[in-house]
Design a protein around this motif. Structure first.
Motif, PDB file in Angstrom:
ATOM      1  N   UNK A  30      -5.476  -3.091   8.898  1.00 27.64           N
ATOM      2  CA  UNK A  30      -6.531  -2.428   9.673  1.00 27.64           C
ATOM      3  C   UNK A  30      -6.995  -1.156   9.001  1.00 27.64           C
ATOM      4  N   UNK A  31      -6.054  -0.397   8.428  1.00 28.40           N
ATOM      5  CA  UNK A  31      -6.430   0.843   7.750  1.00 28.40           C
ATOM      6  C   UNK A  31      -7.223   0.575   6.480  1.00 28.40           C
ATOM      7  N   UNK A  32      -6.876  -0.497   5.788  1.00 27.79           N
ATOM      8  CA  UNK A  32      -7.489  -0.786   4.490  1.00 27.79           C
ATOM      9  C   UNK A  32      -8.638  -1.773   4.576  1.00 27.79           C
ATOM     10  N   UNK A  33      -9.085  -2.093   5.799  1.00 28.83           N
ATOM     11  CA  UNK A  33     -10.201  -3.015   5.989  1.00 28.83           C
ATOM     12  C   UNK A  33      -9.902  -4.365   5.324  1.00 28.83           C
ATOM     13  N   UNK A  34      -8.721  -4.887   5.600  1.00 26.63           N
ATOM     14  CA  UNK A  34      -8.302  -6.162   5.044  1.00 26.63           C
ATOM     15  C   UNK A  34      -7.745  -7.004   6.189  1.00 26.63           C
ATOM     16  N   UNK A  49      -4.073  -8.834  -6.135  1.00 29.36           N
ATOM     17  CA  UNK A  49      -5.084  -7.930  -5.589  1.00 29.36           C
ATOM     18  C   UNK A  49      -6.009  -7.427  -6.685  1.00 29.36           C
ATOM     19  N   UNK A  50      -7.239  -7.149  -6.301  1.00 27.99           N
ATOM     20  CA  UNK A  50      -8.171  -6.536  -7.245  1.00 27.99           C
ATOM     21  C   UNK A  50      -7.734  -5.101  -7.518  1.00 27.99           C
ATOM     22  N   UNK A  56      -6.998   1.084  -2.959  1.00 27.25           N
ATOM     23  CA  UNK A  56      -7.242   1.306  -1.535  1.00 27.25           C
ATOM     24  C   UNK A  56      -5.930   1.286  -0.755  1.00 27.25           C
ATOM     25  N   UNK A  57      -5.081   0.304  -1.060  1.00 24.42           N
ATOM     26  CA  UNK A  57      -3.785   0.239  -0.384  1.00 24.42           C
ATOM     27  C   UNK A  57      -2.940   1.465  -0.724  1.00 24.42           C
ATOM     28  N   UNK A  60      -4.039   4.454   1.378  1.00 26.83           N
ATOM     29  CA  UNK A  60      -3.635   4.411   2.781  1.00 26.83           C
ATOM     30  C   UNK A  60      -2.118   4.478   2.945  1.00 26.83           C
ATOM     31  N   UNK A  61      -1.393   4.160   1.887  1.00 30.25           N
ATOM     32  CA  UNK A  61       0.062   4.292   1.915  1.00 30.25           C
ATOM     33  C   UNK A  61       0.505   5.668   1.424  1.00 30.25           C
ATOM     34  N   UNK A  62      -0.444   6.507   1.079  1.00 29.68           N
ATOM     35  CA  UNK A  62      -0.161   7.859   0.586  1.00 29.68           C
ATOM     36  C   UNK A  62       0.779   7.816  -0.613  1.00 29.68           C
ATOM     37  N   UNK A  63       0.513   6.883  -1.523  1.00 24.83           N
ATOM     38  CA  UNK A  63       1.311   6.769  -2.737  1.00 24.83           C
ATOM     39  C   UNK A  63       0.928   7.906  -3.684  1.00 24.83           C
ATOM     40  N   UNK A  64       1.897   8.639  -4.230  1.00 31.61           N
ATOM     41  CA  UNK A  64       1.564   9.703  -5.178  1.00 31.61           C
ATOM     42  C   UNK A  64       0.791   9.172  -6.372  1.00 31.61           C
ATOM     43  N   UNK A  65       0.001  10.046  -6.977  1.00 30.51           N
ATOM     44  CA  UNK A  65      -0.876   9.630  -8.075  1.00 30.51           C
ATOM     45  C   UNK A  65      -0.083   8.993  -9.219  1.00 30.51           C
ATOM     46  N   UNK A  66       1.060   9.580  -9.559  1.00 27.35           N
ATOM     47  CA  UNK A  66       1.871   9.013 -10.645  1.00 27.35           C
ATOM     48  C   UNK A  66       2.246   7.560 -10.340  1.00 27.35           C
ATOM     49  N   UNK A  67       2.640   7.288  -9.093  1.00 29.75           N
ATOM     50  CA  UNK A  67       3.061   5.945  -8.711  1.00 29.75           C
ATOM     51  C   UNK A  67       1.880   4.989  -8.573  1.00 29.75           C
ATOM     52  N   UNK A  68       0.672   5.523  -8.369  1.00 32.00           N
ATOM     53  CA  UNK A  68      -0.503   4.644  -8.338  1.00 32.00           C
ATOM     54  C   UNK A  68      -0.729   4.011  -9.705  1.00 32.00           C
TER      55      UNK A  68
END
Length: 275
Positions: A30-34, A49-50, A56-57, A60-68
């Motif tokens: 719902x948060x990620x419009x999926x 996933x694209x 986007x995920x 919404x999961x508040x993943x730190x930039x390094x982990x993205x």
């Protein structure tokens, strides 16, 4: 398009972040419009996933930039965020702005730390509080948590050490919950193992203060002895909005605001810093 992803693929990583954030597949969808079905397919490796969906995920999961970046690599995409050394030419404007901010805050203390609390910049107000500490704690790279909580550091000077220690450890625990940093976990294990300084209360900061320690302040202060007097500060931490660089994302600026008129008067009475 479907594909098979092994246990180190993006699906298990995303599932791990979702579970850490205590979200159901439906809540994340719902948060990620999926859809919950698509989230399930991504997590089990039935669907790749694209790049846009990974980001986007992650947002919404508040993943730190390094982990993205790690999520993107696991999904087969190039990292999106650079990790520039702080002295890189592209960060010259940032460095200049930070230096101006720190100097402008004097004589009040202010410093900048990275994601493992290594001090990358500080003003002379901080130097005032560190005067007299042993050389082994002041040898670069300085670590703010180590200097503060070490029994040979600032800890013996902090009048409300149990409460301030509890505040700092809780802050580290929250950060460990947000970022999977082994260096941060190692630092936490180190500082929690420090023995209390001689004569200090060895409490964990969770108990209520005694009658003489009830503070007429608007926030928990750092009450620290300096040159025969007790100075009181409240701290504020600032980070950069929507950073596009890993280094910048992990910087935090901490400023210490005088918490009572006596601290203001003392710091304002000091001779102007020079040089």
């Amino acid at each position: 398009m479907t594909t098979v992803v092994n246990d180190t693929g993006v699906g298990p990583l995303l599932r791990g972040w979702r579970e850490q954030r205590r979200l159901s597949q439906l809540e994340l969808a719902l948060r990620a419009d999926s859809s919950a079905r698509h989230i399930s397919f991504v997590e089990t490796g039935r669907s790749r996933p694209s790049e846009e969906m990974v980001l986007r995920l992650a947002e919404h999961l508040e993943v730190p930039v390094r982990e993205r970046n790690a999520l993107l690599l696991a999904a087969g995409y190039a990292p999106r965020y650079a990790e520039s050394p702080l002295d890189a030419p592209r960060l010259e404007t940032l460095r200049a702005g930070i230096e101006q901010l720190l100097q402008g805050y004097e004589p009040y203390p202010a410093l900048v730390v990275d994601g493992s609390y290594t001090v990358v910049a500080a003003n002379r107000g901080i130097g005032l509080l560190l005067a007299g500490l042993p050389e082994h704690l002041l040898t670069p790279p300085l670590n703010a948590m180590r200097i503060t909580l070490h029994p040979e550091g600032l800890a013996p000077r902090i009048r409300n050490l149990p409460e301030w220690r509890g505040h700092l450890l809780h802050q580290m625990e929250r950060q460990i919950g947000l970022a999977r940093s082994e260096s941060l976990r190692a630092l936490y294990a180190e500082v929690t193992a420090y023995p209390p300084p001689p004569g200090a209360d060895d409490g964990d900061g969770a108990g209520a203060p005694g009658p003489e320690e009830v503070y007429p302040y608007f926030a928990l202060p750092l009450r620290i002895e300096h040159d025969g007097r007790v100075l009181s500060f409240v701290s504020s931490i600032s980070t950069f909005n929507t950073p596009l660089d890993v280094t910048v994302a992990e910087l935090a600026i901490e400023t210490f605001l005088p918490a009572d008129p006596a601290t203001v008067a003392y710091l304002q009475s000091l001779p102007p810093f020079s040089g």
